[in-house]
Design a protein around this motif. Structure first.
Motif, PDB file in Angstrom:
ATOM      1  N   SER A   1     -47.140  88.120 -21.769  1.00 43.97           N
ATOM      2  CA  SER A   1     -47.188  87.286 -20.563  1.00 43.97           C
ATOM      3  C   SER A   1     -46.161  86.160 -20.624  1.00 43.97           C
ATOM      4  N   TRP A   2     -45.967  85.580 -21.818  1.00 50.32           N
ATOM      5  CA  TRP A   2     -44.991  84.484 -21.925  1.00 50.32           C
ATOM      6  C   TRP A   2     -43.568  84.978 -21.680  1.00 50.32           C
TER       7      TRP A   2
ATOM      8  N   LEU B   1     -47.666  87.376 -26.317  1.00 53.46           N
ATOM      9  CA  LEU B   1     -46.275  87.111 -25.966  1.00 53.46           C
ATOM     10  C   LEU B   1     -45.818  87.911 -24.746  1.00 53.46           C
TER      11      LEU B   1
ATOM     12  N   ILE C   1     -43.052  85.248 -18.029  1.00 48.97           N
ATOM     13  CA  ILE C   1     -42.771  83.936 -17.427  1.00 48.97           C
ATOM     14  C   ILE C   1     -41.314  83.539 -17.664  1.00 48.97           C
TER      15      ILE C   1
ATOM     16  N   ILE D   1     -52.567  85.158 -19.188  1.00 50.81           N
ATOM     17  CA  ILE D   1     -52.711  84.255 -20.339  1.00 50.81           C
ATOM     18  C   ILE D   1     -54.146  83.744 -20.416  1.00 50.81           C
TER      19      ILE D   1
ATOM     20  N   SER E   1     -48.705  86.279 -14.557  1.00 51.23           N
ATOM     21  CA  SER E   1     -48.638  86.048 -16.002  1.00 51.23           C
ATOM     22  C   SER E   1     -49.569  84.929 -16.438  1.00 51.23           C
TER      23      SER E   1
END
Length: 295
Positions: A183-184, A181, A187, A108, A104
């Motif tokens: 990838s976030w 968002l 995480i 980003i 991730s």
């Protein structure tokens, strides 16, 4: 094998088998969806399912080994195999979380567009349905058995439900231009997996270290024993759990002049009452003259 042990064996076997079937089906669906969407959050969910299969396979064999009757080398049975499986699952969950974070963070730094979002949504909806069905099975099995291995398995599948909801959220937001968002959220899912790994690992370690049953359970045990006629007191209560078996040791305080036959009868009644409350139990009772205890 009595009916209680038969029930325990059936439900842990059924729940562990259902977990493998569910995880394999989700891998196939999520894998196809990821190849056609390149979504980080779908990959997060796929990665977790891959580790779920590995953990569930370990669970599958561990619960069957734990059900093996006691032998000359393992006089207390093989129940701690369930706790070892829990530790193994904890390590797998931690590994999957680390892989998700590495992937991730890279996404980003180098964001990519997500294609064919509708396919990703369909895959996650399917996964939510299968996971819900599995959690229902595991919850029922837990009520019947209290198995640590099934509890550990159920814990991370409940986490999967939250994870899949997060993936749905990410995919829907991507449709409105918020692809970063994706990838976030992946995480965030990884951090949740770390928490789940800690919970599973901690409980497994406590079981391997022979942690006492809860205070409520200990009070229940003492209350049951003290309510048997002719019992003058209880002391030296010791408890632990190994797999599906609860081990209970205690001292009964009885009148000094009670005959051995009568004392044995009281002990049998206490043991029967405890076995009624804890069907999967191994009980050891020591008899003490009350005058010696209360000096």
């Amino acid at each position: 094998m009595n009916n209680s042990n038969n029930d325990y064996s059936y439900w842990v076997r059924f729940a562990s088998s259902a977990a493998i079937v569910a995880a394999f089906s989700m891998i196939l669906v999520k894998g196809y969806a990821w190849l056609n969407t390149d979504s980080a959050s779908v990959l997060a969910s796929l990665t977790d399912s891959v580790f779920d299969v590995a953990a569930s396979i370990v669970n599958f064999f561990a619960v069957r080994y734990a059900l093996t009757p006691a032998d000359d080398d393992h006089r207390f049975g093989h129940g701690k195999a369930e706790s070892l499986a829990g530790l193994f699952q904890s390590a797998f969950i931690t590994g999957s979380a680390l892989l998700l974070i590495f992937h991730s963070v890279g996404r980003i730094s180098h964001p990519q567009n997500i294609d064919n979002i509708s396919l990703g949504l369909a895959a996650i909806y399917f996964s939510i349905f299968i996971t819900l069905l599995l959690v229902v099975i595991q919850t029922f099995a837990l009520k019947k058995t209290g198995s640590i291995a099934i509890k550990a398995d159920s814990l991370h599948y409940k986490g999967d439900l939250l994870m899949n909801v997060g993936v749905l959220f990410a995919l829907y937001l991507t449709q409105f231009g918020y692809s970063f968002l994706d990838s976030w959220i992946a995480i965030g899912i990884a951090l949740y997996l770390f928490y789940g790994a800690y919970e599973v690992g901690s409980e497994s370690v406590q079981s391997l270290m022979d942690k006492e049953l809860s205070n409520d359970d200990q009070q229940t045990i003492m209350s049951i024993a003290q309510n048997i006629p002719l019992v003058k007191g209880i002391h030296g209560v010791r408890t632990r759990q190994s797999g599906g078996t609860v081990f209970i040791q205690l001292h009964l305080e009885l009148e000094d002049d009670m005959s051995l036959l009568d004392a044995h009868d009281v002990s049998e009644k206490v043991e029967a009452a405890l076995e009624n409350a804890y069907p999967f139990s191994d009980i050891l009772i020591h008899l003490d003259p009350v005058s010696i205890v209360r000096k």
